[in-house]
Scaffold this active site. Sequence first.
Site, short mmCIF file in Angstrom:
data_model
loop_
_atom_site.label_atom_id
_atom_site.label_comp_id
_atom_site.label_asym_id
_atom_site.label_seq_id
_atom_site.Cartn_x
_atom_site.Cartn_y
_atom_site.Cartn_z
N VAL A 1 0.80 -1.26 0.00
CA VAL A 1 0.07 0.02 0.00
C VAL A 1 0.91 1.18 -0.05
O VAL A 1 1.92 1.44 0.71
CB VAL A 1 -0.92 0.23 1.42
CG1 VAL A 1 -1.70 1.32 1.29
CG2 VAL A 1 -1.84 -1.24 1.33
N CYS A 2 0.53 2.22 -0.83
CA CYS A 2 1.25 3.36 -0.97
C CYS A 2 0.44 4.69 -0.67
O CYS A 2 -0.24 5.10 -1.27
CB CYS A 2 1.74 3.52 -2.33
SG CYS A 2 3.00 5.02 -2.30
N ILE A 3 0.47 4.89 0.79
CA ILE A 3 -0.22 5.96 1.14
C ILE A 3 0.54 6.95 2.17
O ILE A 3 1.39 6.42 2.68
CB ILE A 3 -1.66 5.89 1.83
CG1 ILE A 3 -1.64 4.72 2.93
CG2 ILE A 3 -2.66 5.56 0.88
CD1 ILE A 3 -2.72 4.47 3.76
#
Lengths: 168, 550
Positions: free
Chosen positions: A88-90
């Site tokens: 996940v890329c947040i």
Amino acid sequence: MAGSALRRLMAEYKQLTLNPPEGILAGPINEENFFEWEALITGPEGTCFEGGIFPAKLIFPPDYPLSPPKMQFICEMFHPNIYADGRVCISILHAPGDDPMGYESSAERWSPVQSVEKILLSVVSMLAEPNDESGANVDAAKMWREDREQFNKIAERLVRRTLGLPPP
Amino acid sequence: MKAVLATVISLALTTVVIGNAYYQKKQFYPSIVYLTNSNPSMAVMYLQAFILVLLVGKLLRKIFFGQLRPAEFEHLIERSWYAITETCLAFTVFRDDFNPKFIALFTLLLFLKAFHWLAEDRVDYMERSPVIGWIFHVRILTLLMLLAQADTYFIHHAYQFTASKGPSVQLVFGFEYSILIIMIVNILIKYILHAIDSRWEAPWESKAAVLLYTELAINFLKVLLYIGFVAVMVRIYTLPLFAFRPMYETMRSFKKAYNDVVLSRRAIRNMNTLYPDATPVELAAADNECIICREEMHSGAKKLPCNHIFHAACLRLWFQRQQTCPTCRLNVLRAPAPEPAAAPQPAAGVGGAPAAAPAPPAAHPAAHPAPPTGPPQGTTVPPPFPNMPPPPPIMAWGVPPPPPPRPASLAHLTVAELQRLEGTERRNIEARLQLLREIQAMLDASVLLMQQYSSVVNNLPINNASIGTQTDVSEKREGRQVKTEPDVVPTTSTHKQPSPAPSTSNATNEDEVYPDSSTSESNLNSQRDKTDANAEELRRRRLQKFTIEK
Ligand SMILES: [Zn+2]
Ligand SMILES: [Zn+2]
């Protein structure tokens, strides 16, 4: 140091078990290792991921909460902010300074104030509202922008798969 | 299963190949010669060797690590991938020395590297695993010892080879094994620290600092090695492209470690010397909970300039990563040090100054206090900004440009550097003077307004109410409609129809002051309404965001 990370993770686990946020389930995979968690995230209502139950794992660093955990979906995902391998890329998962995307302000970055619960809630809102500027999955971002119908179709297929249903 | 199949197949192939050779030649040496001259046979032998290496690796892994955790395995695969790519790049530089021995040496290097990585991951894992048995210690220590011996042996070998036969691919090996032995030292230090830490019941606070310094020293050594290696390679061969990625990473982590050490030292020193201990009242206001560790705060809590409170120990650890407030991200290195109660108002003035700058001073009612409600106190000037809200912590504090870090001594600087330094200093001072001038103007303006107020209020005791704000007037209108307050009605009427000839000396004063103050009043009101609306909007959005987040 290890002790404090462990104590904080235990406190968060307790908190999450006592007051579970809606649509989210999280806890250590194995009670002997509090640094690897599994989470189940329900797709937010009113979005193309509605109804899906998405499993993910969280890996905590030994200096948690000074450093953020890593999060990775362990089911197939198709989303602008999720890499093909499920990572996940947040912004909340990045410390200010390391900047894979280069556009996020430091206000939403990791700090010890954040928690597992906040991460998972951010992921839920990320599922509802992808940030198509982030290049984690360029194909998904492009499709989200240009061909929403096709995107919704793929999402529906993924949702059915997480529920163990055959594709429509 | 796949591994077993591959092993069996390669074993069968090797048997067939060797059997075939022996069957054809009937004797030992001719068979060997036959095997080495036949390409297909050699391919099978290489495959067999490769699988043997893997098997030995598996065996050693079982002995020293037991079952690998998935994260360790992933990490291993990722790093191997990089290492193999870089090895292929290295081959291009040394195509002349390309022979089976060369490949064998590189395979051995990769093989040993993999064990270094695994040992590193395993020692890092010590911090996280709740129980560490004696078998863990035995395994790790034995492994580290063996690896260190292998490394020193190969470094020694490379050195002797290069000394006697001149530069060759042994340079690369010598360098790689030097990096590996530095890694062993690093792992060993970490291991000792973790081992000591796990013996102690209480958390060991200075461990993080020791780790930070170790990191700095190790990275410094590595950077030196890389620079030396690249310099030698450029002189003898060509640019060693294969070393660039690890070199870049080492330099980056060195820079990071350096910054961490310098900045965290500064932040921790600030914390120890400048920030006050939190009082019990403040602790209670923060629910006694430290947001970093989520544990109760009893004592040893510090208050940052932004009024957020944390354990001093937790803050120290956090400052080793970042020098900001964990809650509001105020940069503690840039924030002015809180002066304990001595001069809070000038500080507030600096915070408010930028907002005041664009407006002409006289028409700046935002900083103006609300109409005095109590009896006026003659000519006493109230504090300039009593109802000034504390400035939002992130904004405004950074306005005066932070002074650049001053070198300890000016003696070793060049003239140009000194001039540059002088230039920045001068700019800073000018900016500060400008700010002070603005503050002065604002103060003057508010003092003037206050004097006007007090004189009006003093001289017109009857008209007191009529100088109220517009809301007062509308309230009074309502009051007249309902007819509940007989007192107010006459004053309102006097307000509506100003007395034609109040021949007292106050009249001129009133006439002068009245329109002015009323305009500034309405000005103030409209402005306040606007800021209220803004604040309301902001609050609404924040609430919305919060509920979304929540
Ligand atoms: Zn704490
Ligand atoms: Zn703060």
